[in-house]
Design a protein around this motif. Structure first.
Motif, PDB file in Angstrom:
ATOM      1  N   ASP A  71       0.776  -1.321  -0.094  1.00 22.96           N
ATOM      2  CA  ASP A  71       0.057   0.202  -0.223  1.00 22.96           C
ATOM      3  C   ASP A  71       0.913   1.344  -0.169  1.00 22.96           C
ATOM      4  OD1 ASP A  71      -1.643   2.159   0.737  1.00 22.96           O
ATOM      5  OD2 ASP A  71      -2.996   0.968   2.078  1.00 22.96           O
ATOM      6  N   VAL A  72       1.293   1.991  -1.288  1.00 20.33           N
ATOM      7  CA  VAL A  72       2.117   3.078  -1.328  1.00 20.33           C
ATOM      8  C   VAL A  72       1.692   4.068  -0.477  1.00 20.33           C
ATOM      9  CG1 VAL A  72       0.670   3.919  -3.118  1.00 20.33           C
ATOM     10  CG2 VAL A  72       3.463   4.223  -2.885  1.00 20.33           C
ATOM     11  N   LEU A  73       0.451   4.323   0.046  1.00 16.76           N
ATOM     12  CA  LEU A  73       0.028   5.297   0.706  1.00 16.76           C
ATOM     13  C   LEU A  73       0.577   5.116   2.330  1.00 16.76           C
ATOM     14  CD1 LEU A  73      -3.238   6.865  -0.805  1.00 16.76           C
ATOM     15  CD2 LEU A  73      -0.960   7.436  -1.103  1.00 16.76           C
ATOM     16  N   ALA A  74       0.268   3.813   2.477  1.00 15.09           N
ATOM     17  CA  ALA A  74       0.619   3.526   3.830  1.00 15.09           C
ATOM     18  C   ALA A  74       2.050   3.503   4.078  1.00 15.09           C
ATOM     19  CB  ALA A  74      -0.087   2.103   4.251  1.00 15.09           C
ATOM     20  N   VAL A  75       2.642   3.164   3.167  1.00 17.42           N
ATOM     21  CA  VAL A  75       4.119   3.304   3.369  1.00 17.42           C
ATOM     22  C   VAL A  75       4.554   4.664   3.541  1.00 17.42           C
ATOM     23  CG1 VAL A  75       6.220   2.803   2.054  1.00 17.42           C
ATOM     24  CG2 VAL A  75       4.653   1.185   2.097  1.00 17.42           C
ATOM     25  N   ARG A  76       3.875   5.568   2.586  1.00 16.54           N
ATOM     26  CA  ARG A  76       4.431   7.021   2.567  1.00 16.54           C
ATOM     27  C   ARG A  76       3.961   7.465   4.006  1.00 16.54           C
ATOM     28  NH1 ARG A  76       1.800  11.973   1.342  1.00 16.54           N
ATOM     29  NH2 ARG A  76       3.313  13.523   1.282  1.00 16.54           N
ATOM     30  N   GLN A  77       2.905   7.396   4.599  1.00 17.55           N
ATOM     31  CA  GLN A  77       2.655   7.774   5.831  1.00 17.55           C
ATOM     32  C   GLN A  77       3.411   7.502   7.013  1.00 17.55           C
ATOM     33  OE1 GLN A  77      -1.636   6.725   7.397  1.00 17.55           O
ATOM     34  NE2 GLN A  77      -1.334   8.545   8.562  1.00 17.55           N
ATOM     35  N   ALA A  78       3.746   6.187   6.950  1.00 18.09           N
ATOM     36  CA  ALA A  78       4.922   5.747   8.076  1.00 18.09           C
ATOM     37  C   ALA A  78       6.149   6.320   7.708  1.00 18.09           C
ATOM     38  CB  ALA A  78       4.782   4.192   8.048  1.00 18.09           C
ATOM     39  N   MET A  79       6.484   6.365   6.745  1.00 14.34           N
ATOM     40  CA  MET A  79       8.018   7.090   6.368  1.00 14.34           C
ATOM     41  C   MET A  79       8.097   8.406   6.575  1.00 14.34           C
ATOM     42  SD  MET A  79      10.878   6.411   5.409  1.00 14.34           S
ATOM     43  CE  MET A  79      12.314   7.134   4.462  1.00 14.34           C
ATOM     44  N   ALA A  80       6.823   9.101   6.279  1.00 13.63           N
ATOM     45  CA  ALA A  80       6.775  10.606   6.779  1.00 13.63           C
ATOM     46  C   ALA A  80       7.161  10.898   8.092  1.00 13.63           C
ATOM     47  CB  ALA A  80       5.510  11.204   6.069  1.00 13.63           C
ATOM     48  N   SER A  81       6.268  10.093   8.895  1.00 13.17           N
ATOM     49  CA  SER A  81       6.426  10.159  10.393  1.00 13.17           C
ATOM     50  C   SER A  81       8.030   9.760  10.774  1.00 13.17           C
ATOM     51  CB  SER A  81       5.589   9.234  11.109  1.00 13.17           C
ATOM     52  OG  SER A  81       4.112   9.594  10.900  1.00 13.17           O
ATOM     53  N   ALA A  82       8.517   8.949  10.056  1.00  9.40           N
ATOM     54  CA  ALA A  82      10.061   8.784  10.503  1.00  9.40           C
ATOM     55  C   ALA A  82      10.897   9.816  10.126  1.00  9.40           C
ATOM     56  CB  ALA A  82      10.412   7.294   9.909  1.00  9.40           C
ATOM     57  N   VAL A  83      10.588  10.139   8.979  1.00 10.11           N
ATOM     58  CA  VAL A  83      11.363  11.230   8.445  1.00 10.11           C
ATOM     59  C   VAL A  83      11.260  12.559   9.179  1.00 10.11           C
ATOM     60  CG1 VAL A  83      11.667  12.891   6.560  1.00 10.11           C
ATOM     61  CG2 VAL A  83      11.609  10.304   6.027  1.00 10.11           C
ATOM     62  N   ASP A  84      10.051  12.972   9.644  1.00 12.18           N
ATOM     63  CA  ASP A  84      10.029  13.987  10.766  1.00 12.18           C
ATOM     64  C   ASP A  84      10.761  13.908  11.730  1.00 12.18           C
ATOM     65  OD1 ASP A  84       8.347  15.152   8.497  1.00 12.18           O
ATOM     66  OD2 ASP A  84       6.391  14.648   9.536  1.00 12.18           O
ATOM     67  N   ARG A  85      10.380  12.838  12.400  1.00 16.52           N
ATOM     68  CA  ARG A  85      11.180  12.441  13.371  1.00 16.52           C
ATOM     69  C   ARG A  85      12.769  12.504  13.370  1.00 16.52           C
ATOM     70  NH1 ARG A  85      13.239   7.981  16.209  1.00 16.52           N
ATOM     71  NH2 ARG A  85      13.015   8.067  18.735  1.00 16.52           N
ATOM     72  N   ALA A  86      13.379  11.942  12.329  1.00 18.38           N
ATOM     73  CA  ALA A  86      14.642  12.170  12.236  1.00 18.38           C
ATOM     74  C   ALA A  86      15.388  13.761  12.093  1.00 18.38           C
ATOM     75  CB  ALA A  86      15.113  11.356  10.989  1.00 18.38           C
ATOM     76  N   ARG A  87      14.472  14.293  11.193  1.00 14.23           N
ATOM     77  CA  ARG A  87      14.841  15.700  10.829  1.00 14.23           C
ATOM     78  C   ARG A  87      14.680  16.390  12.170  1.00 14.23           C
ATOM     79  NH1 ARG A  87      15.424  15.694   5.390  1.00 14.23           N
ATOM     80  NH2 ARG A  87      13.809  14.937   4.007  1.00 14.23           N
ATOM     81  N   ALA A  88      13.915  15.964  13.241  1.00 12.66           N
ATOM     82  CA  ALA A  88      13.865  17.012  14.363  1.00 12.66           C
ATOM     83  C   ALA A  88      14.875  16.579  15.392  1.00 12.66           C
ATOM     84  CB  ALA A  88      12.274  16.730  14.778  1.00 12.66           C
ATOM     85  N   GLY A  89      15.642  15.481  14.906  1.00 16.60           N
ATOM     86  CA  GLY A  89      16.706  15.292  15.935  1.00 16.60           C
ATOM     87  C   GLY A  89      16.316  14.228  16.905  1.00 16.60           C
ATOM     88  N   ASP A  90      15.422  13.640  16.701  1.00 19.66           N
ATOM     89  CA  ASP A  90      14.797  12.596  17.418  1.00 19.66           C
ATOM     90  C   ASP A  90      15.351  10.963  17.216  1.00 19.66           C
ATOM     91  OD1 ASP A  90      13.493  14.229  19.152  1.00 19.66           O
ATOM     92  OD2 ASP A  90      11.671  14.178  17.747  1.00 19.66           O
ATOM     93  N   GLY A  91      16.223  10.941  16.423  1.00 24.02           N
ATOM     94  CA  GLY A  91      16.822   9.810  16.235  1.00 24.02           C
ATOM     95  C   GLY A  91      16.387   8.658  15.056  1.00 24.02           C
ATOM     96  N   PRO A  92      16.821   7.535  15.046  1.00 22.00           N
ATOM     97  CA  PRO A  92      16.279   6.535  14.028  1.00 22.00           C
ATOM     98  C   PRO A  92      15.239   5.718  14.360  1.00 22.00           C
ATOM     99  CG  PRO A  92      17.982   5.702  15.799  1.00 22.00           C
ATOM    100  CD  PRO A  92      17.635   6.870  16.065  1.00 22.00           C
ATOM    101  N   THR A  93      14.493   5.115  13.308  1.00 25.69           N
ATOM    102  CA  THR A  93      13.143   4.427  13.137  1.00 25.69           C
ATOM    103  C   THR A  93      13.586   3.135  12.493  1.00 25.69           C
ATOM    104  OG1 THR A  93      11.857   6.415  13.773  1.00 25.69           O
ATOM    105  CG2 THR A  93      10.744   4.605  12.673  1.00 25.69           C
ATOM    106  N   LEU A  94      12.876   2.047  12.885  1.00 25.20           N
ATOM    107  CA  LEU A  94      12.702   0.950  12.105  1.00 25.20           C
ATOM    108  C   LEU A  94      11.272   0.671  11.335  1.00 25.20           C
ATOM    109  CD1 LEU A  94      14.029  -1.763  11.076  1.00 25.20           C
ATOM    110  CD2 LEU A  94      13.438  -2.821  13.356  1.00 25.20           C
ATOM    111  N   LEU A  95      11.369   0.605  10.044  1.00 22.61           N
ATOM    112  CA  LEU A  95      10.051   0.270   9.511  1.00 22.61           C
ATOM    113  C   LEU A  95      10.267  -1.144   8.850  1.00 22.61           C
ATOM    114  CD1 LEU A  95       9.111   3.541   7.584  1.00 22.61           C
ATOM    115  CD2 LEU A  95       8.467   2.830   9.939  1.00 22.61           C
TER     116      LEU A  95
END
Length: 321
Positions: free
Chosen positions: A209-233
């Protein structure tokens, strides 16, 4: 998360481009035109496109031996990419990298890797460089369920966690590590649960599901850019072709393959777009025809490109320090 029509149609076009590129590569490998080995990602297009849709050009990606889709989704030039698969001088790596070691630093693509889990230490270094340079880039490592049990994965994820690096680890769980089923080789049912051992978030995603992937990835990217560290998807998906081209696939049944073909991520997304009134059969046919024309040009470019000069075999082995 809101997406406009143009954005959604662009996602569809990119998924179609990945599928058609992989189909073309498989056909011409079988015809003896492409040397070496190739590993296709047919069936995994939603994962590559959904992840890379959240990235900027200056963000970093390291991938696997099955990385054509990731590179296309990151913005690769199809002509140079095809020429590289053909081992030609006009390819990205001047014909020296081929399918499993192709790279384009200008788009942040740090390379495919023939070594299972080999990209994770590289992306950890890229993540450390981001932190030291104090930019807001992110780094992404793609790997498969087979790589998930290898030592470099543990080392990379542990280092990323203790150093709080802006990295997203994306495991594409396509159920089979070469010929070994994930259920046999892994000690846990969901690989994303291993994230807890590193003190980072982990999330299981419908990788078709490309939109589900994008939504989960967007949250992980926002977290990383904010300096909150890594995520595993963990993107749950399926490779519809064999581990490599020529694989007889005696380790899995036709019924299993057919069941997953019914979950084709491109057909699924096309139905969603049609239900939204954004994609008619005529529009879909036009997109497929336009992509085919682009790939025909790339194929002609690759065929007409010269072979590398043997005298250049040892060039580009070392960088200037």
């Amino acid at each position: 998360m809101q997406e406009n029509a143009d954005f959604l149609l662009d996602l569809y076009r990119k998924m179609v481009t990945v599928r058609q590129f992989e189909t073309m590569a498989g056909e011409h490998f079988a015809a003896g035109e492409i040397p070496g080995f190739i590993h296709l990602s047919i069936g995994q297009e939603a994962s590559s496109v959904g992840v890379c849709a959240c990235l900027r050009k200056d963000d970093y990606v390291a991938t696997t031996h099955r990385g054509h889709g990731h590179m296309i989704a990151k913005g690769a030039d199809l002509k140079r990419m095809t020429a590289e698969l053909y081992g030609k001088a006009d390819g990205y790596c001047k014909g020296k990298g081929g399918s499993m070691h192709i790279a384009d630093f200008k788009i942040g693509f740090l390379g495919a890797n023939g070594v299972v889990a080999g990209g994770l230490p590289i992306i950890t270094g890229a993540g450390l460089s981001i932190k030291l340079r104090k930019t807001d880039q992110v780094a992404v490592a793609f790997f498969g369920d087979g790589a998930a049990n290898r030592g470099p994965v543990h080392e990379a994820m542990n280092m990323a966690a203790i150093w709080n690096l802006p990295i997203i680890f994306v495991v594409e769980n396509n159920r089979w590590a070469s010929t070994t089923p994930m259920e046999y080789a892994c000690s846990v049912g969901d690989l994303c649960t291993r994230a807890a051992g590193y003190g980072m978030p982990g999330e299981k995603v419908d990788g078709n599901d490309v939109l589900a992937v994008r939504q989960a990835m967007a949250s992980a990217v926002d977290r990383a850019r904010a300096g909150d560290g890594p995520t595993l998807l963990e993107n749950m998906t399926y490779r519809m072709k064999g581990h490599f081209e020529g694989d007889q696939q005696k380790y899995r049944t036709h019924e299993e393959i057919s069941a997953w073909q019914a979950k084709d991520p491109i057909a699924r997304f096309a139905r969603l777009l049609a239900d939204k009134g954004l994609l008619s059969e005529k529009q879909a046919a036009r997109i497929h025809a336009e992509v085919k024309a682009e790939l025909d040009d790339a194929l002609a470019f690759a065929r007409n490109s010269p072979l590398p000069d043997p005298d250049e075999a040892l060039n580009d082995l070392y960088g200037n320090m």
